[in-house]
Design a protein around this motif. Sequence first.
Motif, PDB file in Angstrom:
ATOM      1  N   GLY A 273      10.900 -15.645   3.188  1.00 31.57           N
ATOM      2  CA  GLY A 273      11.090 -17.086   3.249  1.00 31.57           C
ATOM      3  C   GLY A 273      11.160 -17.598   4.673  1.00 31.57           C
ATOM      4  N   ILE A 274      11.893 -16.858   5.536  1.00 27.96           N
ATOM      5  CA  ILE A 274      12.024 -17.277   6.934  1.00 27.96           C
ATOM      6  C   ILE A 274      10.675 -17.215   7.648  1.00 27.96           C
ATOM      7  CG2 ILE A 274      13.026 -16.655   9.163  1.00 27.96           C
ATOM      8  CD1 ILE A 274      15.536 -15.758   7.642  1.00 27.96           C
ATOM      9  N   VAL A 275       9.927 -16.136   7.397  1.00 25.25           N
ATOM     10  CA  VAL A 275       8.603 -16.005   8.018  1.00 25.25           C
ATOM     11  C   VAL A 275       7.672 -17.123   7.533  1.00 25.25           C
ATOM     12  CG1 VAL A 275       6.535 -14.569   8.153  1.00 25.25           C
ATOM     13  CG2 VAL A 275       8.794 -13.522   8.390  1.00 25.25           C
ATOM     14  N   SER A 276       7.711 -17.386   6.230  1.00 28.91           N
ATOM     15  CA  SER A 276       6.854 -18.441   5.666  1.00 28.91           C
ATOM     16  C   SER A 276       7.207 -19.795   6.265  1.00 28.91           C
ATOM     17  CB  SER A 276       7.011 -18.486   4.145  1.00 28.91           C
ATOM     18  OG  SER A 276       6.587 -17.276   3.547  1.00 28.91           O
ATOM     19  N   LEU A 277       8.507 -20.065   6.412  1.00 32.05           N
ATOM     20  CA  LEU A 277       8.940 -21.336   6.987  1.00 32.05           C
ATOM     21  C   LEU A 277       8.543 -21.422   8.461  1.00 32.05           C
ATOM     22  CD1 LEU A 277      10.386 -23.896   6.090  1.00 32.05           C
ATOM     23  CD2 LEU A 277      12.535 -22.892   6.868  1.00 32.05           C
ATOM     24  N   ALA A 278       8.600 -20.285   9.171  1.00 32.34           N
ATOM     25  CA  ALA A 278       8.206 -20.259  10.577  1.00 32.34           C
ATOM     26  C   ALA A 278       6.707 -20.560  10.721  1.00 32.34           C
ATOM     27  CB  ALA A 278       8.537 -18.904  11.194  1.00 32.34           C
ATOM     28  N   VAL A 279       5.890 -19.956   9.834  1.00 31.94           N
ATOM     29  CA  VAL A 279       4.451 -20.227   9.854  1.00 31.94           C
ATOM     30  C   VAL A 279       4.191 -21.708   9.572  1.00 31.94           C
ATOM     31  CG1 VAL A 279       2.256 -19.774   8.700  1.00 31.94           C
ATOM     32  CG2 VAL A 279       3.817 -17.882   9.205  1.00 31.94           C
ATOM     33  N   PHE A 280       4.929 -22.253   8.615  1.00 30.60           N
ATOM     34  CA  PHE A 280       4.817 -23.680   8.290  1.00 30.60           C
ATOM     35  C   PHE A 280       5.104 -24.534   9.517  1.00 30.60           C
ATOM     36  CE2 PHE A 280       6.655 -27.721   7.039  1.00 30.60           C
ATOM     37  CZ  PHE A 280       5.807 -28.176   6.041  1.00 30.60           C
TER      38      PHE A 280
ATOM     39  N   VAL B 119       3.478 -27.940  14.216  1.00 32.52           N
ATOM     40  CA  VAL B 119       3.448 -28.245  15.652  1.00 32.52           C
ATOM     41  C   VAL B 119       2.004 -28.362  16.136  1.00 32.52           C
ATOM     42  CG1 VAL B 119       3.952 -27.341  17.953  1.00 32.52           C
ATOM     43  CG2 VAL B 119       5.689 -27.206  16.152  1.00 32.52           C
ATOM     44  N   VAL B 120       1.155 -27.422  15.700  1.00 31.44           N
ATOM     45  CA  VAL B 120      -0.258 -27.464  16.096  1.00 31.44           C
ATOM     46  C   VAL B 120      -0.916 -28.742  15.584  1.00 31.44           C
ATOM     47  CG1 VAL B 120      -2.513 -26.365  15.769  1.00 31.44           C
ATOM     48  CG2 VAL B 120      -0.497 -24.961  16.223  1.00 31.44           C
TER      49      VAL B 120
ATOM     50  N   TRP C  87       3.125 -24.166   0.065  1.00 41.45           N
ATOM     51  CA  TRP C  87       3.644 -23.131   0.968  1.00 41.45           C
ATOM     52  C   TRP C  87       5.094 -23.436   1.352  1.00 41.45           C
ATOM     53  CZ3 TRP C  87       0.770 -19.016   3.348  1.00 41.45           C
ATOM     54  CH2 TRP C  87       1.467 -18.315   4.341  1.00 41.45           C
ATOM     55  N   TYR C  88       5.365 -24.699   1.694  1.00 37.79           N
ATOM     56  CA  TYR C  88       6.720 -25.101   2.071  1.00 37.79           C
ATOM     57  C   TYR C  88       7.684 -24.899   0.908  1.00 37.79           C
ATOM     58  CZ  TYR C  88      10.634 -28.067   3.446  1.00 37.79           C
ATOM     59  OH  TYR C  88      11.883 -28.534   3.749  1.00 37.79           O
TER      60      TYR C  88
ATOM     61  N   ALA D 190       8.471 -21.230   0.512  1.00 36.00           N
ATOM     62  CA  ALA D 190       9.303 -20.758   1.619  1.00 36.00           C
ATOM     63  C   ALA D 190      10.774 -21.062   1.349  1.00 36.00           C
ATOM     64  CB  ALA D 190       8.859 -21.405   2.928  1.00 36.00           C
ATOM     65  N   ILE D 191      11.056 -22.288   0.928  1.00 33.31           N
ATOM     66  CA  ILE D 191      12.434 -22.662   0.604  1.00 33.31           C
ATOM     67  C   ILE D 191      12.960 -21.848  -0.580  1.00 33.31           C
ATOM     68  CG2 ILE D 191      13.910 -24.556  -0.168  1.00 33.31           C
ATOM     69  CD1 ILE D 191      12.970 -24.761   2.740  1.00 33.31           C
ATOM     70  N   MET D 192      12.099 -21.665  -1.604  1.00 34.97           N
ATOM     71  CA  MET D 192      12.517 -20.894  -2.774  1.00 34.97           C
ATOM     72  C   MET D 192      12.862 -19.456  -2.397  1.00 34.97           C
ATOM     73  SD  MET D 192      10.398 -20.058  -6.265  1.00 34.97           S
ATOM     74  CE  MET D 192       9.394 -18.814  -5.432  1.00 34.97           C
ATOM     75  N   PHE D 193      12.034 -18.839  -1.532  1.00 31.63           N
ATOM     76  CA  PHE D 193      12.292 -17.459  -1.119  1.00 31.63           C
ATOM     77  C   PHE D 193      13.591 -17.345  -0.319  1.00 31.63           C
ATOM     78  CE2 PHE D 193       7.470 -16.601  -1.226  1.00 31.63           C
ATOM     79  CZ  PHE D 193       7.561 -16.146  -2.527  1.00 31.63           C
ATOM     80  N   ILE D 194      13.861 -18.326   0.529  1.00 29.19           N
ATOM     81  CA  ILE D 194      15.109 -18.310   1.297  1.00 29.19           C
ATOM     82  C   ILE D 194      16.311 -18.401   0.365  1.00 29.19           C
ATOM     83  CG2 ILE D 194      16.511 -19.664   2.898  1.00 29.19           C
ATOM     84  CD1 ILE D 194      13.965 -20.320   4.435  1.00 29.19           C
ATOM     85  N   PHE D 195      16.240 -19.279  -0.631  1.00 29.06           N
ATOM     86  CA  PHE D 195      17.329 -19.400  -1.597  1.00 29.06           C
ATOM     87  C   PHE D 195      17.511 -18.098  -2.377  1.00 29.06           C
ATOM     88  CE2 PHE D 195      18.635 -24.003  -2.359  1.00 29.06           C
ATOM     89  CZ  PHE D 195      18.387 -24.358  -1.038  1.00 29.06           C
TER      90      PHE D 195
END
Length: 232
Positions: free
Chosen positions: A14-21, A26-27, A212-213, A216-221
């Motif tokens: 989840g953290i990696v997915s959120l970081a990629v997001f 930013v790009v 994707w977002y 990411a949140i679901m995986f973190i939870f």
Amino acid sequence: MMAAAGDKRYLVLGIVSLAVFAVVLVVFFTPLFGGRTGMEAADDLFNSLSKGSSYYIPAVAEQAGEFKGTEVAWKVKVEDEELGAAVARVFAAAGAQTETGAGKVTIKGDLGRLAAAAAADADALYKGDPAIEGKYGLDGRRAVYCWYEGFKALEKTARADGQIETANFAKKVMTKALEPAFNFAGIPAAKFSERLGVALFLLVFYVIYTVWYGFAIMFIFEGLGISASKSH
């Protein structure tokens, strides 16, 4: 909402997915696309596609012929003398009789002739024709705005008087000719078929990016052991 034993694998995922997001975000908001951000470039594309599918001015100009010889008279409320003078100037140039005073502009003229003139100016602004600039001592958008204010008042007056056909046509002049010309002024038109590839890519990207977002949140939870369950 219940807390259970977490799973570090889900937490890391989840953290990696959120970081990629976040990196993609930013790009996307960095001016890397010809000096524009990805959001600006995407907005420009979809605005061009919208303009390309909103060209109804010729139909309005053609229908104006059906109203030639139809005399109309109405009053336009204006917020200041400058606008009143501009509205009077624009309509007078198309053959209308105008009179200003007391925060109003009185207009009387041939509906078909006025609508044809309004459509012609809208078409010039829509296409970026420089002939519209300074035609009335006004810039193109200001001139079209004056037409819009006039036809808006006509639509309201005609509807109140039970002249439904006139009211509906006045509204058509506003929504199908004047509004698109004003809103899309300076924007190049594009057909969806011409930009099919990039348009579909952006649409698919938006869907995948949003999903994707969410994951990411679901995986973190899940990794923290937080889950929703029905109360007993």
